[in-house]
Design a protein around this motif. Structure first.
Motif, PDB file in Angstrom:
ATOM      1  N   ARG A   1       1.028  -0.906  -0.053  1.00  0.00           N
ATOM      2  CA  ARG A   1       0.345  -0.249   0.740  1.00  0.00           C
ATOM      3  C   ARG A   1       1.106   1.343   0.353  1.00  0.00           C
ATOM      4  O   ARG A   1       2.183   1.216   0.149  1.00  0.00           O
ATOM      5  CB  ARG A   1      -1.052   0.127   1.734  1.00  0.00           C
ATOM      6  CG  ARG A   1      -1.726  -1.039   1.431  1.00  0.00           C
ATOM      7  CD  ARG A   1      -2.638  -1.243   2.592  1.00  0.00           C
ATOM      8  NE  ARG A   1      -3.975  -2.065   2.313  1.00  0.00           N
ATOM      9  CZ  ARG A   1      -4.493  -2.465   3.419  1.00  0.00           C
ATOM     10  NH1 ARG A   1      -4.396  -2.129   4.375  1.00  0.00           N
ATOM     11  NH2 ARG A   1      -4.862  -3.387   3.658  1.00  0.00           N
TER      12      ARG A   1
ATOM     13  N   TRP B   1      -3.248   3.665   1.969  1.00  0.00           N
ATOM     14  CA  TRP B   1      -3.978   2.915   1.143  1.00  0.00           C
ATOM     15  C   TRP B   1      -3.915   2.185   0.370  1.00  0.00           C
ATOM     16  O   TRP B   1      -3.066   1.543   0.212  1.00  0.00           O
ATOM     17  CB  TRP B   1      -4.523   4.715   0.472  1.00  0.00           C
ATOM     18  CG  TRP B   1      -3.751   5.136   0.264  1.00  0.00           C
ATOM     19  CD1 TRP B   1      -2.984   4.872  -1.589  1.00  0.00           C
ATOM     20  CD2 TRP B   1      -2.137   6.132  -0.027  1.00  0.00           C
ATOM     21  NE1 TRP B   1      -2.254   5.091  -1.889  1.00  0.00           N
ATOM     22  CE2 TRP B   1      -1.561   6.220  -1.107  1.00  0.00           C
ATOM     23  CE3 TRP B   1      -1.796   6.699   0.950  1.00  0.00           C
ATOM     24  CZ2 TRP B   1      -1.049   7.284  -1.088  1.00  0.00           C
ATOM     25  CZ3 TRP B   1      -0.871   7.271   1.377  1.00  0.00           C
ATOM     26  CH2 TRP B   1      -0.343   7.603   0.493  1.00  0.00           C
ATOM     27  N   GLY B   2      -4.811   2.188  -0.352  1.00  0.00           N
ATOM     28  CA  GLY B   2      -5.041   0.385  -1.329  1.00  0.00           C
ATOM     29  C   GLY B   2      -6.343   1.481  -2.534  1.00  0.00           C
ATOM     30  O   GLY B   2      -7.054   2.354  -1.970  1.00  0.00           O
TER      31      GLY B   2
ATOM     32  N   CYS C   1      -8.929   3.096   3.328  1.00  0.00           N
ATOM     33  CA  CYS C   1      -7.763   3.819   3.987  1.00  0.00           C
ATOM     34  C   CYS C   1      -7.639   3.517   4.891  1.00  0.00           C
ATOM     35  O   CYS C   1      -8.537   3.439   5.508  1.00  0.00           O
ATOM     36  CB  CYS C   1      -7.674   5.475   3.939  1.00  0.00           C
ATOM     37  SG  CYS C   1      -6.909   6.268   4.156  1.00  0.00           S
TER      38      CYS C   1
ATOM     39  N   ASP D   1      -7.284   8.574  -3.552  1.00  0.00           N
ATOM     40  CA  ASP D   1      -6.622   8.143  -2.246  1.00  0.00           C
ATOM     41  C   ASP D   1      -6.080   9.148  -1.102  1.00  0.00           C
ATOM     42  O   ASP D   1      -6.699   9.065   0.117  1.00  0.00           O
ATOM     43  CB  ASP D   1      -4.637   7.921  -2.572  1.00  0.00           C
ATOM     44  CG  ASP D   1      -5.199   6.604  -3.565  1.00  0.00           C
ATOM     45  OD1 ASP D   1      -5.484   5.641  -2.976  1.00  0.00           O
ATOM     46  OD2 ASP D   1      -3.828   6.563  -4.355  1.00  0.00           O
TER      47      ASP D   1
END
Length: 186
Positions: free
Chosen positions: A118, A138-139, A143, A166
Motif C-alpha cells: 500500500r 491506502w490501497g 485507507c 487516495d
C-alpha cells in the motif's frame, strides 16, 4: 530424499522459525492494561514507557459521527470491546474499524502496511494536548490512519463501497482520527 527436497525442507524450516520469532515479538505483552507507565527492558537498560491519551470506547466516535465524517452510509456497529469497534454495512457494503494498541510500537504497524504494497505517507493531527503524528496507508477502496500517543497508538481503517481517490479516502479517515484525538482524555 534428494538434494532438492532437503533444501526445500530447510527453507520451510527457516520460514517457520522466522514466523514464530515474529509472532513471539508481535504478541509479547507491552503494558499493564491499566494505563500506568510500564517498565520495559532493552539492550541499553530499563526504559520507562509513558501511556498515551485515553481514547475511550470506539475512539469517542458514534455510528452517526462515523457516517457523517466519512460519507459512508448504512453501517451498523457489529462489535465493541475495550480496545476497538467494528462497523459493517452488509456483504459488499462499507466497513470501518477502530483499534487501540496500548504499549505497542507504531513502527511495526507501518512496516506491515508497507510490506502489503500500500501507499504510505506521514500525517499529523492537532489536538488539545498538542500535535500527534502517525501515517496513512491506502490501497484500492481502503485507507487506514494510525496515530501515535506516547507508547500507544490507534488505527482507523475504512473500506469504502465506492471508489474514491487516495487523497479523498484518507482525508475522510483523517477526520475520524482528528475527532478521536480531540475527544481524548489525558
Amino acid at each position: 530424499m534428494d538434494a532438492r527436497s532437503v533444501g526445500g525442507a530447510r527453507g520451510m524450516l527457516a520460514v517457520g522459525v522466522a514466523a514464530v520469532a515474529f509472532l513471539a515479538t508481535a504478541c509479547s505483552p507491552g503494558g499493564t492494561g491499566d494505563g500506568a507507565p510500564t517498565a520495559t527492558s532493552d539492550a541499553e537498560g530499563t526504559v520507562l514507557r509513558e501511556a498515551g491519551l485515553f481514547f475511550g470506547e470506539c475512539g469517542g466516535v458514534s455510528t452517526e459521527d462515523l457516517m457523517a465524517l466519512t460519507g459512508i452510509r448504512g453501517v451498523r456497529l457489529q462489535e465493541r470491546n475495550s480496545v476497538g469497534c467494528r462497523w459493517e454495512g452488509g456483504f459488499f457494503g462499507p466497513y470501518a474499524s477502530f483499534s487501540w494498541y496500548r504499549g505497542s510500537p507504531i513502527g511495526r504497524e507501518r512496516a506491515v502496511v508497507e510490506l502489503s504494497g500500500r501507499g504510505v505517507r506521514d500525517v499529523s493531527v492537532a489536538g488539545p494536548s498538542g500535535e500527534l503524528t502517525g501515517f496513512a496507508g491506502w490501497g484500492r477502496f481502503i485507507c487506514e490512519v494510525s496515530i501515535q500517543s506516547n507508547s500507544d497508538f490507534f488505527v482507523w481503517s475504512v473500506v469504502f463501497a465506492e471508489e474514491l481517490s487516495d487523497d479523498e479516502m484518507c482525508r475522510r479517515v483523517l477526520a475520524l482520527a482528528e475527532a478521536t484525538v480531540n475527544r481524548a482524555e489525558p
